[in-house]
Write a protein that holds these residues in place. Sequence first.
Motif, PDB file in Angstrom:
ATOM      1  N   SER A 125      -0.369  -5.893  -2.154  1.00 15.91           N
ATOM      2  CA  SER A 125      -1.097  -4.678  -2.541  1.00 15.91           C
ATOM      3  C   SER A 125      -0.326  -3.449  -2.086  1.00 15.91           C
ATOM      4  O   SER A 125       0.592  -3.544  -1.249  1.00 15.91           O
ATOM      5  CB  SER A 125      -2.485  -4.660  -1.883  1.00 15.91           C
ATOM      6  OG  SER A 125      -2.328  -4.510  -0.483  1.00 15.91           O
ATOM      7  N   GLY A 126      -0.735  -2.302  -2.610  1.00 15.61           N
ATOM      8  CA  GLY A 126      -0.130  -1.037  -2.190  1.00 15.61           C
ATOM      9  C   GLY A 126      -0.403  -0.767  -0.719  1.00 15.61           C
ATOM     10  O   GLY A 126       0.439  -0.223   0.000  1.00 15.61           O
ATOM     11  N   THR A 127      -1.599  -1.143  -0.275  1.00 13.64           N
ATOM     12  CA  THR A 127      -1.953  -0.946   1.136  1.00 13.64           C
ATOM     13  C   THR A 127      -0.976  -1.694   2.036  1.00 13.64           C
ATOM     14  O   THR A 127      -0.432  -1.138   2.996  1.00 13.64           O
ATOM     15  CB  THR A 127      -3.379  -1.493   1.409  1.00 13.64           C
ATOM     16  OG1 THR A 127      -4.274  -0.826   0.541  1.00 13.64           O
ATOM     17  CG2 THR A 127      -3.788  -1.298   2.844  1.00 13.64           C
ATOM     18  N   GLU A 128      -0.744  -2.958   1.692  1.00 11.08           N
ATOM     19  CA  GLU A 128       0.187  -3.765   2.495  1.00 11.08           C
ATOM     20  C   GLU A 128       1.586  -3.161   2.471  1.00 11.08           C
ATOM     21  O   GLU A 128       2.306  -3.198   3.472  1.00 11.08           O
ATOM     22  CB  GLU A 128       0.284  -5.171   1.898  1.00 11.08           C
ATOM     23  CG  GLU A 128      -0.520  -6.212   2.606  1.00 11.08           C
ATOM     24  CD  GLU A 128      -0.246  -7.577   2.001  1.00 11.08           C
ATOM     25  OE1 GLU A 128       0.855  -8.099   2.213  1.00 11.08           O
ATOM     26  OE2 GLU A 128      -1.129  -8.091   1.297  1.00 11.08           O
ATOM     27  N   GLY A 171      -1.723  12.421  -6.004  1.00  7.74           N
ATOM     28  CA  GLY A 171      -2.641  12.050  -7.081  1.00  7.74           C
ATOM     29  C   GLY A 171      -3.999  11.632  -6.570  1.00  7.74           C
ATOM     30  O   GLY A 171      -4.833  11.154  -7.326  1.00  7.74           O
ATOM     31  N   ASN A 172      -4.236  11.793  -5.269  1.00  4.37           N
ATOM     32  CA  ASN A 172      -5.508  11.342  -4.702  1.00  4.37           C
ATOM     33  C   ASN A 172      -6.373  12.472  -4.166  1.00  4.37           C
ATOM     34  O   ASN A 172      -7.377  12.229  -3.503  1.00  4.37           O
ATOM     35  CB  ASN A 172      -5.243  10.326  -3.577  1.00  4.37           C
ATOM     36  CG  ASN A 172      -5.017   8.931  -4.129  1.00  4.37           C
ATOM     37  OD1 ASN A 172      -5.917   8.347  -4.714  1.00  4.37           O
ATOM     38  ND2 ASN A 172      -3.815   8.411  -3.978  1.00  4.37           N
ATOM     39  N   SER A 173      -5.959  13.716  -4.417  1.00  3.10           N
ATOM     40  CA  SER A 173      -6.765  14.877  -4.002  1.00  3.10           C
ATOM     41  C   SER A 173      -6.717  15.878  -5.128  1.00  3.10           C
ATOM     42  O   SER A 173      -6.375  17.028  -4.933  1.00  3.10           O
ATOM     43  CB  SER A 173      -6.161  15.538  -2.768  1.00  3.10           C
ATOM     44  OG  SER A 173      -6.152  14.661  -1.707  1.00  3.10           O
ATOM     45  N   PHE A 188       8.485   7.622   0.670  1.00  2.00           N
ATOM     46  CA  PHE A 188       7.719   8.034  -0.509  1.00  2.00           C
ATOM     47  C   PHE A 188       6.706   6.937  -0.814  1.00  2.00           C
ATOM     48  O   PHE A 188       7.093   5.796  -1.063  1.00  2.00           O
ATOM     49  CB  PHE A 188       8.638   8.178  -1.733  1.00  2.00           C
ATOM     50  CG  PHE A 188       9.344   9.505  -1.845  1.00  2.00           C
ATOM     51  CD1 PHE A 188       9.178  10.504  -0.895  1.00  2.00           C
ATOM     52  CD2 PHE A 188      10.176   9.760  -2.939  1.00  2.00           C
ATOM     53  CE1 PHE A 188       9.836  11.728  -1.014  1.00  2.00           C
ATOM     54  CE2 PHE A 188      10.834  10.978  -3.067  1.00  2.00           C
ATOM     55  CZ  PHE A 188      10.666  11.955  -2.102  1.00  2.00           C
ATOM     56  N   ASP A 189       5.416   7.280  -0.772  1.00  6.23           N
ATOM     57  CA  ASP A 189       4.401   6.334  -1.235  1.00  6.23           C
ATOM     58  C   ASP A 189       4.273   6.535  -2.742  1.00  6.23           C
ATOM     59  O   ASP A 189       3.661   7.489  -3.212  1.00  6.23           O
ATOM     60  CB  ASP A 189       3.068   6.600  -0.533  1.00  6.23           C
ATOM     61  CG  ASP A 189       1.943   5.713  -1.076  1.00  6.23           C
ATOM     62  OD1 ASP A 189       2.193   4.966  -2.048  1.00  6.23           O
ATOM     63  OD2 ASP A 189       0.826   5.780  -0.536  1.00  6.23           O
ATOM     64  N   GLU A 190       4.866   5.620  -3.494  1.00 10.36           N
ATOM     65  CA  GLU A 190       4.847   5.744  -4.956  1.00 10.36           C
ATOM     66  C   GLU A 190       3.966   4.675  -5.599  1.00 10.36           C
ATOM     67  O   GLU A 190       4.235   4.219  -6.702  1.00 10.36           O
ATOM     68  CB  GLU A 190       6.277   5.679  -5.493  1.00 10.36           C
ATOM     69  CG  GLU A 190       7.080   6.916  -5.126  1.00 10.36           C
ATOM     70  CD  GLU A 190       7.940   7.392  -6.269  1.00 10.36           C
ATOM     71  OE1 GLU A 190       7.397   7.689  -7.354  1.00 10.36           O
ATOM     72  OE2 GLU A 190       9.162   7.424  -6.075  1.00 10.36           O
TER      73      GLU A 190
END
Length: 415
Positions: free
Chosen positions: A157-160, A233-235, A261-263
Amino acid sequence: MTNHTYPALHSSRIQASVHHNTNTDFSLRNSLQAFTLSMDLMPGGVNSPVRAFKSVGGQPIVIDSVKGSRMWDITLITIRKMICETNELCRFKTKILIMHCAMEIMAWLLFSVVLATLAETMKKGTSVGAPCLLENTLAEMVISAVPSIEMIRSVNSGTEACMGALRLARAFTGKQKIIKFEGCSHAMLILFLLRQLTSNTLTALFNDILAIEKLFENHKGEIAALILEPAVGNSGFIVPKLEFLDTIRKIIKENNALLIFDEVMTGFQLSYGGAQEYFGIVPDLKTLGNIIVSGLPVGAYGGRRNIMKMADTLSGNPLAMAAGIEAQKLIKEAGTYEYLDEVTGELVQGILQVGKRSGHSFDLAKFASFYRGMLEQGVYFASSQFEAGFTSLAHTTEDIKMTIAAAERVLRQIG
Ligand SMILES: Cc1ncc(COP(=O)(O)O)c(C=O)c1O
């Protein structure tokens, strides 16, 4: 637990592929029944908080199936899946006219090819618990697409991926503190870990260069990494100021820290090579999410070889790898990103224009009414005013026109 019965999911799924019911006067009865049951089973009734419709009010629609730009709820009503929000980035890019028809065919082709590939791969087993060749193939594809990724680790997952990248940054630099920006999500788990449990998290406002300079001054030699969504993209949707990424890149290098970079949201969306290619800034590490594999649960992080050699954890599920290989083949085709830019530009400009024509200024407080109105018209956006949306290759110009027309009807109705 209350005594609810399950709606007939199985039979509706079979019928959904036969009847493409375009009636938008849908009943929420079955969704309500299913959601009421899920409230007993899962916190908030959902596995991802935004899906609970808290931001937009009303009850969530429970989905049975999805194909291309269409979704079917469990009462078999078509909802056009058009998740897109104001995308300022479109303005920066030159629009190139291409054969729309070819793109639409490619999107449908991808859908069938991925399904067929998954079916074939599943016959060989759903998890091998050992290296499989598909992992090499997908790793080669992502590495050749993204120049900053010399080695890659696939996870679930993206979280991981974000957690892995942060752990790696700490191990590589031998430092503990992390800088993150207010409003950059990196998933709920990261927020929890970073903000509640440790004092090793420093925060700043996005686009605030002075704040970053101060943090590095006040915590000299202690900061392992700065993690950010290069375009937030989350705010809502926040574009970095021109000098922002460039300056933080320099500060981070001077302080022997790493830029991550969290992409998960922007990778393979902003451009084929991601934010690095789009903004011309090279991160040390980068995280990716399920976009790599057309929606299956996958994440990945990658970066410079000397850093990645210290990476731990593993996954590389063969089904996800197989789907990823097909998706990567398609998005590499010429014209993909030009098409996405074009349909996104048409959609954004179209909605802005009908908004102006109906006498609305930009007003976040009206989002809930707009959202519910669009749902009644059969158009499904992300159910929060703060979550960015995207067009995909499956969205046709017809979809865009229909969405703009629906937006005009809704905007004329709301005050
Ligand atoms: C920027 C960003 N990072 C990380 C994540 C977490 O990804 P996942 O839901 O795959 O764990 C998300 C999820 O939307 C995201 O938008």
